[in-house]
Design an enzyme around this catalytic site. Structure first.
Site, PDB file in Angstrom:
ATOM      1  N   SER A 169       0.847  -1.189   0.000  1.00  0.00           N
ATOM      2  CA  SER A 169       0.000   0.000   0.000  1.00  0.00           C
ATOM      3  C   SER A 169       0.878   1.232   0.000  1.00  0.00           C
ATOM      4  O   SER A 169       1.955   1.238   0.614  1.00  0.00           O
ATOM      5  CB  SER A 169      -0.905   0.025   1.234  1.00  0.00           C
ATOM      6  OG  SER A 169      -1.558   1.280   1.363  1.00  0.00           O
ATOM      7  N   TYR A 175      -1.585  -0.432  10.317  1.00  0.00           N
ATOM      8  CA  TYR A 175      -1.758  -0.871   8.928  1.00  0.00           C
ATOM      9  C   TYR A 175      -0.556  -0.458   8.090  1.00  0.00           C
ATOM     10  O   TYR A 175       0.020  -1.265   7.350  1.00  0.00           O
ATOM     11  CB  TYR A 175      -3.037  -0.268   8.351  1.00  0.00           C
ATOM     12  CG  TYR A 175      -3.263  -0.593   6.883  1.00  0.00           C
ATOM     13  CD1 TYR A 175      -3.766  -1.829   6.509  1.00  0.00           C
ATOM     14  CD2 TYR A 175      -2.971   0.345   5.891  1.00  0.00           C
ATOM     15  CE1 TYR A 175      -3.977  -2.130   5.172  1.00  0.00           C
ATOM     16  CE2 TYR A 175      -3.179   0.045   4.558  1.00  0.00           C
ATOM     17  CZ  TYR A 175      -3.679  -1.185   4.203  1.00  0.00           C
ATOM     18  OH  TYR A 175      -3.880  -1.487   2.865  1.00  0.00           O
TER      19      TYR A 175
END
Length: 248
Positions: free
Chosen positions: A143, A157
């Site tokens: 990501s 995350y």
């Protein structure tokens, strides 16, 4: 039967029944690969992905495997090899995210992100290396948040996706002598059921992007398929952004 740059190749995509994963499955199959993909919950949704691939002349098979469970990941690799007679491409796409400030996250939520986003990828890679040969490809789906987290609530995350980037760089050295490449794709906001382009967080995300729209699963799938193909043989150990200029 579909022919293309991945003809004759066998692939496993973790978390391939929806969103970005489904886009990757569709594109790999469209480019000629035989694709197995895992799903954790909805057999119906997974079968819809497989049926859509079959309708265009491709080959895809859904495998029930929860990336929270190590034995499921091990079994998914074994099933793919048994069914297709080998493995050439591994795409670690399965991922989960809980977005709230660290003091409000439960350890169950933190452990789930660590297990699915990092540990399951390591397990899949270790199992796949017994089968990947010269020209093998490993592609991790990270990501852009590994590099840029402009909002509060994404620290854990982002850390897990940063770990994938580091893992990719390190393994490139180990795998190059075997003729295997490994790369990390870092999407920005992508229009999916879990993160819709018209959702409540969309305007904030668009505000920190250069391109005034979300990406699509098909665009990420095309990028991944290129990295899986013969023209990407000189690319390894890289974290490659497909993010619309997220975060400046």
């Amino acid at each position: 039967m579909v022919t293309g740059p991945l003809e004759g190749k066998s692939a496993l995509v973790t978390g391939g029944s929806r969103g970005v994963g489904a886009g990757i499955v569709a594109r790999l199959a469209a480019d000629g690969a035989r694709v197995a993909f895992t799903y954790a919950h909805s057999k119906e949704r997974a079968q819809q992905v497989a049926d859509a691939v079959a309708a265009t002349g491709g080959v895809a098979q859904a495998i029930r495997a929860d990336s929270l469970v190590e034995v499921d990941v091990v079994s998914a690799v074994a099933h793919t090899v048994d069914h297709f007679g080998g493995l050439d491409i591994l795409v670690n796409n399965a991922g989960v995210g809980s977005f709230t400030e660290i003091t409000d996250l439960t350890m169950t939520e933190i452990d789930a992100m660590l297990t699915v986003n990092v540990r399951s990828a390591i397990v899949a890679i270790r199992e796949s290396l017994a089968h990947l040969g010269e020209g093998g490809r490993i592609i991790n789906i990270g990501s852009i948040n590994a590099d840029r987290m402009p909002f509060p609530g994404g620290s854990i995350y982002a850390m897990t996706k940063g770990a994938l980037s580091s893992l990719t760089r390190g393994l490139a050295r180990e795998l190059a002598p075997r003729g295997i490449t490994i790369n990390n794709v870092q999407p920005g906001p992508v229009d999916t059921d879990a993160n819709p382009a018209d959702g409540p967080a969309a305007s904030a995300m668009l505000g920190v992007m250069a391109v005034d729209r979300f990406g699509t699963a098909a665009e990420v799938g095309a990028f991944v398929s290129f990295l899986a193909g013969p023209e990407a043989a000189y690319i390894t150990g890289a974290s490659l952004n497909i993010d619309g200029g997220f975060g400046g």
